[in-house]
Design an enzyme around this catalytic site. Structure first.
Site, PDB file in Angstrom:
ATOM      1  N   LYS B 643     -11.935   4.506   3.594  1.00  0.00           N
ATOM      2  CA  LYS B 643     -13.032   3.613   3.205  1.00  0.00           C
ATOM      3  C   LYS B 643     -12.620   2.708   2.037  1.00  0.00           C
ATOM      4  O   LYS B 643     -12.758   1.488   2.100  1.00  0.00           O
ATOM      5  CB  LYS B 643     -14.248   4.455   2.820  1.00  0.00           C
ATOM      6  CG  LYS B 643     -15.524   3.661   2.665  1.00  0.00           C
ATOM      7  CD  LYS B 643     -16.725   4.598   2.614  1.00  0.00           C
ATOM      8  CE  LYS B 643     -18.020   3.814   2.711  1.00  0.00           C
ATOM      9  NZ  LYS B 643     -19.166   4.706   2.940  1.00  0.00           N
ATOM     10  N   GLY B 714      -2.773  -1.290  -2.850  1.00  0.00           N
ATOM     11  CA  GLY B 714      -3.395  -2.262  -3.756  1.00  0.00           C
ATOM     12  C   GLY B 714      -2.894  -3.679  -3.580  1.00  0.00           C
ATOM     13  O   GLY B 714      -3.600  -4.631  -3.871  1.00  0.00           O
ATOM     14  N   GLU B 715      -1.675  -3.830  -3.132  1.00  0.00           N
ATOM     15  CA  GLU B 715      -1.087  -5.165  -3.130  1.00  0.00           C
ATOM     16  C   GLU B 715      -0.736  -5.726  -1.763  1.00  0.00           C
ATOM     17  O   GLU B 715      -0.737  -6.927  -1.567  1.00  0.00           O
ATOM     18  CB  GLU B 715       0.137  -5.141  -4.050  1.00  0.00           C
ATOM     19  CG  GLU B 715      -0.384  -4.817  -5.413  1.00  0.00           C
ATOM     20  CD  GLU B 715       0.577  -4.494  -6.501  1.00  0.00           C
ATOM     21  OE1 GLU B 715       0.884  -3.312  -6.608  1.00  0.00           O
ATOM     22  OE2 GLU B 715       0.974  -5.382  -7.241  1.00  0.00           O
TER      23      GLU B 715
END
Lengths: 176, 749
Positions: B643, B714-715
């Site tokens: 999620k 994250g990237e």
């Protein structure tokens, strides 16, 4: 080469005069407040710095990002663009007043369910804005929700999830 | 065995910090109430370069409520040596010191701090300072700065120099198919929604608590100790909630310097909050120019890859990024070469912004790849598969895993790529041209040594703690899931604590390593608790777990330990602690790569990959671009929380849309300032810009990459996204734009 940055010409002297506070009564999240407010204080700074209601966020202080959105007499506004003294007799609802643990506003619950935020900083503004949008009654479709929520920036990019959350509440029609 | 659904790694769990955030209770740096606090407002320099000749603060000091105006002339003493001012990024050069001396290094540099009893008084007084400057010639225009580009002798430690292979120049000269192009990315500013802020609580006994907007509380703690002469144990830094950062909180920013100087000077608590305009006076993504030359055989197989890039830095520090290596690593060309330099300008130092290096270099390279596909007459997706490399083509090492092929396949299927009409300008609906584009993303899967503690109380409540940060990344929730997974407890019985320098050691949050690293540390700490629980279970009457010698013999589920060989025999966690008379079990562990991990790191490459498919619609007359559909298929190893991981990718994609179409900090050459230093003119994507984004996580089991098999998310979402959009715009319009962002003026000639 020398460069001289002069302050606002002619204001220096006048500015030394103390800012006389003025009385105003505001109902904030259902609680009446009798306040002495300096005329240069915005509603946003009043809420955050003087009343401890830091749920309302400062993201630009120029009405460009929507993080400070609150409901003023039921309508969504950027609280950074309102001088608090001008709001005598008004009712203000912030995110804290929309709902709290155990009695969440349907939008707050939907935002959690749809992961409609990441860092959470624009979230109170998004939620207040969505509450205002639903009350306005103009948005019916996803496209309209997107268009009419565009004053609220989210740098984490949770837009699709926010639209899902707002649409769910809009379609259920159970926003208080 | 009972059928309680185990919540653990892989369970989509709503953010455990969600309630705090939707009710407004989550406190950010500027929101802590501390007694007797002064408000500090910074005064920005009006010039870009020169010296402060004189400051007249008389008018400012007359404003009722103003107690001090701090400048370089009256600031308290601080550390002398540059090395005392180094932060975790360790960018070579002279780190910036706010109010350090009379030099002005960039426009908007804080040259004074007005301290007052109220924010409004400080803000007003800050406008009354009369400052005389001796101005020097300056330049903030990147194109002009290219004349001064150089390769620094002292490199940033995170920099990976390109490793050349074969003879790229000769192969390029001989190639039957050639592409040569110059690509450009504008300067971008991070602009997290929360402005950088510090509330410093001066306790009066030598100790300070610093509520700071940072990605690394222990980094700021060490920095303040070293630069301002505190004992480390007297400094506590708290960043429980961070309103976005995207790299802007990797280095301590100047507001924490000013707050600390002011608190020392006044011996009082101080708050300093940047304005949105001031958010443009520190870190930013460097501007980049990259020339790409590709050679291929007649079938489209790459024979030569040559990338030469320059990025911007300041005049006082040499920031470097990994720009040119991505295409060299990702594609199987026998010959490849890269070169890289930096160009100084009179701004603050550029530094890491979401996927530093790759977001720029991979994206620009993927536009060139698209051009080459058309030259070769091969479908852009086919072209990438034709040049697919099973190994890291630059380092010659195998990957711990690379499910990019699967990402291409699953992404293409979801998108419907096979229905694409190959010719540019061949798809249209109404007044809009429709275009479909594809690009590849690649990022490092990193791991950093991290410690965590786990504390189990006799009532069955577990607290896990680690000094990492959750900047919206979902770390609170991820660590809760790892703990739930290891000890079989429901998430409601678990509290994750982070964002506090007093917690077990963690590096600054960044590089997509936090989930893999702090997750592994939490798992180890929980396993140590589990071992103690197993021993405690021996004290339970009848010894139901008799025969369980190690954690391998039991499973933790529903608050109980069950014997694997006979799940009808079990002991409750609370029951075991009571039997052993343990009020609490507390363990701290450190996860590190270890010796085998280090060897493996040298022998294998660790990367995440992605395939991005994009549909745009371009209004032919107005040049307006709508990104109507994006599918991003990501291969990132094991996903702890689908999620929140999905949201990370969504966020990366949206920022990639900004890179493609909106974000551009524009230089005023004459004044040496950023012209559009506000959110009305520095455009980031808004609700109306974002239509449909699909995220796919392809199956990529990888027990080797990190202890949990996690690569981080994250990237990777931003990398390549802007290329997919630029490539779709070409497909729609037939116009190849090599300079990002692709604003309307570039499309309507």
């Amino acid at each position: 080469m020398t460069h001289h940055t002069s302050p606002k010409a002619g204001t220096a002297h006048a500015s030394a005069a103390p800012m006389a506070s003025m009385g105003a009564s505001l109902t904030i999240n259902g609680t009446p407040h009798q306040l002495l407010i300096e005329p240069w204080t915005t509603l946003l700074d009043l809420l955050r710095e003087q009343l401890g209601l830091t749920g309302t966020k400062k993201g630009c202080d120029h009405g460009q990002c929507g993080a400070c959105t609150v409901l003023l007499d039921g309508r969504r506004i950027n609280s950074c663009l309102k001088l608090a003294v001008s709001l005598d007799g008004s009712e203000v609802t912030t995110v804290e007043g929309l709902g709290q643990a155990g009695r969440l506003h349907p939008l707050q619950a939907a935002f959690i369910e749809h992961d409609a935020f990441q860092c959470g900083y624009c979230t109170p503004g998004q939620i207040c804005s969505a509450a205002g949008l639903i009350a306005e009654g103009h948005a019916r479709s996803r496209e309209e929700v997107r268009e009419q929520m565009s004053g609220n920036l989210c740098r984490c990019g949770a837009y699709t999830n926010i639209a899902d959350a707002v649409l769910e509440v809009l379609e259920k029609g159970d926003a208080r | 065995m009972d059928t309680v659904m185990k919540v653990g790694i892989g369970t989509p769990l709503s953010r455990v910090d969600g309630l705090e955030k939707v009710t407004g209770r989550a406190k950010y740096a500027a929101e802590y109430e501390v007694p007797d606090m002064l408000h500090g407002v910074a005064v920005p320099s009006a010039i870009a370069r020169g010296r402060i000749a004189a400051i007249d603060d008389r008018a400012a000091r007359q404003v009722p409520g103003v107690v001090e105006v701090l400048t370089h002339e009256n600031r308290p003493r601080e550390a002398w040596l540059d090395r005392s001012w180094k932060d975790e990024l360790k960018i070579p050069g002279e780190p910036f010191r706010a109010l350090g001396d009379d030099r002005v290094l960039f426009a908007g540099q804080p040259v004074a701090l007005v301290l007052a009893e109220s924010f409004e008084a400080a803000r007003h007084a800050a406008s009354l300072l009369d400052i005389r400057y001796e101005e020097e010639a300056h330049n903030i225009d990147f194109q002009v700065s290219l004349a001064e580009k150089f390769e620094p002798s002292k490199k940033r430690s995170s920099f990976h120099p390109p490793k050349n292979r074969g003879d790229a120049e000769a192969a390029f000269a001989e190639a039957p198919l050639k592409l040569e192009g110059e690509y450009h990315l504008a300067t971008e500013h991070h602009n997290p929604m929360e402005m950088h802020a510090t509330t410093l609580h001066w306790h009066g006994d030598g100790k300070i608590t610093v509520y700071d907007k940072t990605q690394g509380p222990q980094g700021v703690q060490a920095y303040l100790a070293s630069a301002f002469g505190f004992s480390k144990s007297d400094v506590r830094v708290v960043n429980a909630y961070v309103g976005g950062a995207f790299g802007s909180g990797l280095r301590p920013q100047w507001q924490v310097q000013l707050a600390t100087l002011a608190a020392k000077h006044m011996q009082r608590s101080v708050r300093v909050v940047m304005t949105r305009q001031q958010m443009f006076t520190h870190v930013h993504r460097p501007e980049c120019r990259m020339s790409v030359r590709l050679g291929a055989d007649v079938e489209g197989r790459l024979t030569s890859v040559i990338c030469d890039a320059t990025t911007s830095t300041s005049r006082f520090e040499d920031n470097m990024e990994d720009i040119v290596i991505w295409g060299m690593m990702n594609y199987a060309s026998p010959n490849a070469a890269g070169s890289y330099s930096i160009a100084p300008r009179d701004t603050y130092t550029s530094a890491d912004m979401r996927a530093p290096g790759a977001a720029t270099g991979m994206t620009l390279f993927e536009i060139a790849m698209d051009e080459m596909a058309y030259k070769a007459g091969v479908d852009p997706l086919e072209f990438r598969l034709l040049n697919y490399s099973e190994v890291d083509a630059m380092n010659g090492t195998p990957f711990t895993s690379k499910a990019l092929r699967e990402a291409y396949r699953e992404g293409a299927a979801r998108f419907g790529w096979d229905r694409r009409s190959p010719e540019p300008r061949s798809m249209r609906e109404g007044r809009e041209l429709v275009g479909w584009g594809v690009a590849t993303g690649m990022w490092d899967a990193m791991f950093s040594k991290t410690s965590a503690s786990a504390k189990l109380s006799a009532n069955g409540h577990l607290e896990v703690a680690c000094a990492t940060s959750d900047i919206g990344t979902g770390t609170y929730t991820v660590l809760t899931l790892v703990a739930a997974d290891t000890l079989g407890l429901p998430p409601e019985q678990i509290t994750a604590r982070l964002g506090d320098s007093s917690l077990p050691t963690a590096p600054v949050e960044g590089g997509s390593w936090a989930a893999a690293s702090s997750g592994a540390a939490v798992q180890l700490a929980c396993q140590s608790v589990a071992k103690k629980l197993l021993r405690a279970a021996d004290k339970v009457e009848g010894r139901p777990l008799n025969g369980a010698h190690s954690l391998d013999d039991v499973v933790f589920e529903g608050g109980r330990m069950l014997l694997k060989s006979d799940p009808t025999r079990s002991v409750g966690i609370v029951q075991a602690m009571q039997a052993a008379e343990l009020p609490v079990i507390e363990e701290e562990e450190t996860a590190s790569g270890g010796i085998s991990g280090m060897v493996s790191q040298m022998l294998k490459s660790r990367n995440t990959h992605s395939a991005i498919f994009c549909e745009v619609r371009v209004d032919e007359e107005l040049g307006q671009v709508r990104v109507t559909r994006i599918v991003n298929a990501v291969a990132a190893g094991r996903i702890i929380n689908p999620k929140t991981a999905r949201s990370q990718i969504l966020g990366g994609v949206v920022m990639g849309m900004g890179m493609a179409l909106h974000e551009e900090t524009l230089a005023d050459r004459k004044l040496g300032r950023w012209m559009n230093h506000n959110l009305a003119e520095y455009h980031v994507p808004a609700h109306a810009d974002v239509e449909q984004i699909d995220v796919i996580f392809v199956d990529e089991p990888d027990p080797e990459v990190t202890p949990l098999g996690v690569k981080g998310v994250g990237e990777i979402g931003i990398i390549g996204t802007a290329a997919a959009i630029a490539n779709a715009i070409f497909h729609a319009t037939g116009k190849r734009i090599r300079s990002l962002p692709i604003t309307i003026d570039k499309l309507i000639d």
